[in-house]
Design an enzyme around this catalytic site. Sequence first.
Site, PDB file in Angstrom:
ATOM      1  N   LYS A 175       0.837  -1.234   0.086  1.00 14.56           N
ATOM      2  CA  LYS A 175      -0.073  -0.118  -0.180  1.00 14.56           C
ATOM      3  C   LYS A 175       0.937   1.147  -0.029  1.00 14.56           C
ATOM      4  CE  LYS A 175      -1.358   3.451   3.338  1.00 14.56           C
ATOM      5  NZ  LYS A 175      -0.558   4.104   4.230  1.00 14.56           N
TER       6      LYS A 175
ATOM      7  N   SER B  44       0.472   5.608   0.429  1.00 14.13           N
ATOM      8  CA  SER B  44      -0.169   6.666   0.604  1.00 14.13           C
ATOM      9  C   SER B  44       0.571   8.206  -0.217  1.00 14.13           C
ATOM     10  CB  SER B  44      -0.363   7.113   2.197  1.00 14.13           C
ATOM     11  OG  SER B  44      -1.002   8.426   2.448  1.00 14.13           O
TER      12      SER B  44
ATOM     13  N   LYS C 221       9.433   2.376  -7.535  1.00 12.54           N
ATOM     14  CA  LYS C 221       9.724   1.668  -6.523  1.00 12.54           C
ATOM     15  C   LYS C 221       8.964   0.378  -6.025  1.00 12.54           C
ATOM     16  CE  LYS C 221       9.722   5.458  -4.059  1.00 12.54           C
ATOM     17  NZ  LYS C 221       9.757   6.515  -4.843  1.00 12.54           N
TER      18      LYS C 221
ATOM     19  N   THR D 193       6.393   7.554   7.150  1.00 13.54           N
ATOM     20  CA  THR D 193       6.514   6.301   7.856  1.00 13.54           C
ATOM     21  C   THR D 193       7.839   5.987   8.363  1.00 13.54           C
ATOM     22  OG1 THR D 193       4.561   5.525   6.542  1.00 13.54           O
ATOM     23  CG2 THR D 193       5.815   3.939   7.776  1.00 13.54           C
TER      24      THR D 193
END
Length: 432
Positions: free
Chosen positions: A82, A84, A188, A121
């Site tokens: 996932k 963001s 990536k 993160t």
Amino acid sequence: MLAAELIRRKREGGELTAEEIEFLVAGITDGSVSDAQVGALAMAIVWRGMSSAERIALTGAMTRSGDVLEWDPPARNRILDKHSTGGVGDKVSLLLAPIVAACGGTVPMISGRGLGHTGGTLDKLQSIPGYDVAPDNARLRAAVAKAGCAIVGQTATLAPADRRLYAIRDATGTVESIPLIVASILSKKLAAGLSALVMDVKVGSGAFLPDRDSARELARAIVEVAQGNGLPTSALLTDMDRVLGRTAGNAVEVRESIDHLTGAKSCPRLRAVTLALSEELLRLGGVEGADPARALDDGSAAERFAAMVTELGGPPDLLERPGDHLPAAPVVVEAFPDEAGTLAAVDVRAVGVAIVGLGGGRARETDAIDHAVGLTEVAAPGERVGPGERPLALVHAADQDAAGRAVHALKQACTVGDAAPDAPPPVLEVLR
């Protein structure tokens, strides 16, 4: 081929072939295309855009500029991730990775650092003592095999063209380009050997793209380019007109994530966004019979998170004793508005800037981070705030002066009145 001629053609609005794009990306990677030429190419793309075929070719070429990870069966068919677009208080990755791992997915998550008003993160994870955000491929594989998930940073061998191109884009004012943003994100992810990806595209005052139409355009471009490179992908538009959860910072967000994993606390909107993204990702990956809510509630996701932290060098008792390991700021003050009332609206971007002012974010890539500072007990629109009631937030700061500046910034960012408009749903739209 001559790089200057290809740049000139793009500057004039021409379309580059896949072979020409491959040539330019190879030059970006090995240095044969100069910094000036890379900057000129990026500016030409900003002004002229790229066709769908060019976007797909650029992303594929950047993916192949370095290592592309391969995974042994049976993981090969369920390598999930996932990404963001960034926000304030966005700690979803810390919850989603272990939830999906507990449901049978394998999650080698390549994450980034914060820049500007948005948190990163990796910055959150670096508040955990010993946690290695840059393991070599062998340690990454071992962590994934043991825990089912590993959240780490981009290595030098994964999509190296993106590393150089992004640095030059940042220096030349060419970051805001959908084709370049899409290629940066997806190169990536594709290099990580994924079998499915879900995108969390934020919308609202704290988002990179605040208006819904622009966010939808980016989401559609990501889905189109990912699928054009053979990667099943969906995008969810999610609300960022409020801080996601009750904390914003680094160590404080790790602590809130641990509280959600262990059941000590829960924020309904954070939970809803996390579970919606988890469900969509597991659906894309073809993981049958998965129940993300159960994985979160029965402690199996917490076990995966603890295993990930241990495998990557963090303390094995982090979940049991987070206060013994996570840094804490020496000053904590309450931020109240001048008068009591209902919190009607929040300029979430301004809240993120206030955290940067505390030292919890960076204005430049080279800035140091104070992982201890941030906000907790953040009020949400619709709640009563003011003297004698709840504060706008608790400010965690390095000193009283920094705390005072943050309190002032929070007061300026919050609108207090008699009522608040109806809250938008946490998930606004799904694009497949």
